[in-house]
Design a protein around this motif. Structure first.
Motif, mmCIF file in Angstrom:
data_model
loop_
_atom_site.group_PDB
_atom_site.id
_atom_site.type_symbol
_atom_site.label_atom_id
_atom_site.label_comp_id
_atom_site.label_asym_id
_atom_site.label_seq_id
_atom_site.Cartn_x
_atom_site.Cartn_y
_atom_site.Cartn_z
ATOM 1 N N ASP A 129 73.101 18.791 54.749
ATOM 2 C CA ASP A 129 74.314 18.635 55.545
ATOM 3 C C ASP A 129 74.224 17.367 56.396
ATOM 4 O OD1 ASP A 129 76.770 19.737 56.104
ATOM 5 O OD2 ASP A 129 76.056 20.827 57.859
ATOM 6 N N ILE A 130 73.054 17.124 56.977
ATOM 7 C CA ILE A 130 72.864 15.952 57.831
ATOM 8 C C ILE A 130 72.915 14.669 57.006
ATOM 9 C CG2 ILE A 130 71.151 14.742 59.269
ATOM 10 C CD1 ILE A 130 70.301 17.575 60.286
ATOM 11 N N GLU A 131 72.232 14.678 55.838
ATOM 12 C CA GLU A 131 72.151 13.448 55.041
ATOM 13 C C GLU A 131 73.332 13.243 54.110
ATOM 14 O OE1 GLU A 131 68.778 11.719 53.394
ATOM 15 O OE2 GLU A 131 67.372 12.866 54.620
ATOM 16 N N GLY A 132 74.047 14.323 53.821
ATOM 17 C CA GLY A 132 75.167 14.208 52.878
ATOM 18 C C GLY A 132 74.715 14.122 51.436
ATOM 19 N N LEU A 133 73.482 14.531 51.165
ATOM 20 C CA LEU A 133 72.952 14.493 49.792
ATOM 21 C C LEU A 133 72.305 15.834 49.461
ATOM 22 C CD1 LEU A 133 71.211 10.990 49.827
ATOM 23 C CD2 LEU A 133 73.278 11.619 48.532
ATOM 24 N N PRO A 134 72.429 16.288 48.199
ATOM 25 C CA PRO A 134 71.839 17.574 47.835
ATOM 26 C C PRO A 134 70.320 17.483 47.683
ATOM 27 C CG PRO A 134 72.841 16.564 45.906
ATOM 28 C CD PRO A 134 73.160 15.669 47.081
ATOM 29 N N PHE A 135 69.653 18.577 47.968
ATOM 30 C CA PHE A 135 68.211 18.716 47.727
ATOM 31 C C PHE A 135 67.393 17.553 48.308
ATOM 32 C CE2 PHE A 135 69.764 21.804 44.602
ATOM 33 C CZ PHE A 135 68.890 22.861 44.853
ATOM 34 N N VAL A 136 67.507 17.354 49.617
ATOM 35 C CA VAL A 136 66.688 16.338 50.276
ATOM 36 C C VAL A 136 65.682 16.961 51.246
ATOM 37 C CG1 VAL A 136 68.306 14.415 50.053
ATOM 38 C CG2 VAL A 136 68.496 15.952 52.014
ATOM 39 N N GLY A 137 65.733 18.275 51.456
ATOM 40 C CA GLY A 137 64.771 18.945 52.334
ATOM 41 C C GLY A 137 63.528 19.364 51.554
ATOM 42 N N ARG A 138 62.872 20.410 52.042
ATOM 43 C CA ARG A 138 61.615 20.854 51.414
ATOM 44 C C ARG A 138 61.808 21.255 49.959
ATOM 45 N NH1 ARG A 138 58.746 25.708 53.456
ATOM 46 N NH2 ARG A 138 56.902 25.190 52.257
ATOM 47 N N SER A 139 62.860 22.020 49.698
ATOM 48 C CA SER A 139 63.045 22.441 48.306
ATOM 49 C C SER A 139 63.415 21.255 47.424
ATOM 50 C CB SER A 139 64.036 23.599 48.164
ATOM 51 O OG SER A 139 65.162 23.415 48.940
ATOM 52 N N GLY A 140 64.080 20.258 48.002
ATOM 53 C CA GLY A 140 64.396 19.052 47.241
ATOM 54 C C GLY A 140 63.145 18.283 46.851
ATOM 55 N N ARG A 141 62.189 18.250 47.779
ATOM 56 C CA ARG A 141 60.944 17.529 47.457
ATOM 57 C C ARG A 141 60.204 18.236 46.333
ATOM 58 N NH1 ARG A 141 61.263 16.481 52.921
ATOM 59 N NH2 ARG A 141 59.904 18.162 53.567
ATOM 60 N N LEU A 142 60.203 19.574 46.365
ATOM 61 C CA LEU A 142 59.576 20.318 45.260
ATOM 62 C C LEU A 142 60.331 20.064 43.956
ATOM 63 C CD1 LEU A 142 57.579 22.332 44.066
ATOM 64 C CD2 LEU A 142 59.056 24.196 44.855
ATOM 65 N N LEU A 143 61.658 20.091 44.039
ATOM 66 C CA LEU A 143 62.459 19.849 42.834
ATOM 67 C C LEU A 143 62.147 18.472 42.249
ATOM 68 C CD1 LEU A 143 64.740 20.776 40.929
ATOM 69 C CD2 LEU A 143 66.364 19.713 42.508
ATOM 70 N N ASP A 144 62.109 17.441 43.094
ATOM 71 C CA ASP A 144 61.816 16.091 42.607
ATOM 72 C C ASP A 144 60.446 16.030 41.932
ATOM 73 O OD1 ASP A 144 64.237 15.024 43.398
ATOM 74 O OD2 ASP A 144 63.491 14.214 45.287
ATOM 75 N N ALA A 145 59.461 16.726 42.515
ATOM 76 C CA ALA A 145 58.105 16.706 41.929
ATOM 77 C C ALA A 145 58.107 17.406 40.568
ATOM 78 C CB ALA A 145 57.120 17.384 42.879
ATOM 79 N N MET A 146 58.837 18.526 40.483
ATOM 80 C CA MET A 146 58.893 19.247 39.208
ATOM 81 C C MET A 146 59.585 18.401 38.133
ATOM 82 S SD MET A 146 59.870 22.941 40.839
ATOM 83 C CE MET A 146 60.529 23.630 39.352
ATOM 84 N N LEU A 147 60.650 17.719 38.532
ATOM 85 C CA LEU A 147 61.376 16.885 37.568
ATOM 86 C C LEU A 147 60.521 15.702 37.129
ATOM 87 C CD1 LEU A 147 64.970 16.840 39.107
ATOM 88 C CD2 LEU A 147 64.122 18.208 37.194
ATOM 89 N N ALA A 148 59.810 15.104 38.096
ATOM 90 C CA ALA A 148 58.961 13.952 37.754
ATOM 91 C C ALA A 148 57.938 14.340 36.694
ATOM 92 C CB ALA A 148 58.261 13.433 39.010
#
Ligand code: URA
Length: 165
Positions: free
Chosen positions: A23-42
């Motif tokens: 909500d603050i950044e205006g982008l999806p999945f940028v918090g803790r779960s976003g970091r996990l998601l990015d690592a899984m995708l990488a």
């Protein structure tokens, strides 16, 4: 919070609704779960900088971070459906139960749905292979289930490879 990544992607991932950080950044999945998601995708060679597009079934943060109600997800359905139609991903990934329910018109729980290929049909009749999997926020709370999500992502990677061959 509309979307992030490549709007002409190989893989489109659809979550539930933005949290506080999003909500603050205006982008999806940028918090803790976003970091996990990015690592899984990488780990399967996918990233929002190159070939992934990320959105949510509900683009607003529900008060107090609660799960969106079925009425709220239904109200937002036309928006995510149009977003998918315009992005035309090769593969869709539904992250968590609320997303899988909307994208697949499914009633079963996510632990039952996950890991099995389904089809999402867009309004204009395009059929997109869809993998329902566990939500990264759930994986942070239940790390023992990370192996299930990993299995699902390996399925996604294999299907992408087949499509490229
Ligand atoms: N959880 C979601 O479902 N979506 C986000 O954008 C962030 C956390």
């Amino acid at each position: 919070v509309f979307a992030d990544g490549n709007p002409q992607p190989d893989v489109m991932l659809v979550g539930e609704a933005p949290g506080r950080d999003e909500d603050i950044e205006g982008l999806p999945f940028v918090g803790r779960s976003g970091r996990l998601l990015d690592a899984m995708l990488a780990a399967i060679g996918v990233s929002r900088k190159t070939n992934a597009y990320i959105a949510n079934v509900v683009p607003w943060r529900p008060p107090g971070n609660r799960t969106p109600t079925p009425l709220e997800t239904e109200i937002c359905r036309p928006f995510i459906e149009r977003q998918i139609e315009l992005a035309r991903p090769k593969i869709l990934v539904a992250l968590g139960g609320p997303s899988a329910k909307v994208l697949l018109h499914a009633n079963e729980g996510i632990l039952r749905l996950r890991g099995n290929w389904k089809v999402h049909r867009t309004a204009s009749g395009v059929e997109i292979p869809t993998m329902p999997t566990l939500h990264p926020a759930y994986l942070l709370r239940n790390p023992a289930h990370k192996k299930l999500a990993w299995r699902d992502l390996l399925e996604v990677a294999a299907r992408l490879d087949q499509m490229r061959a």
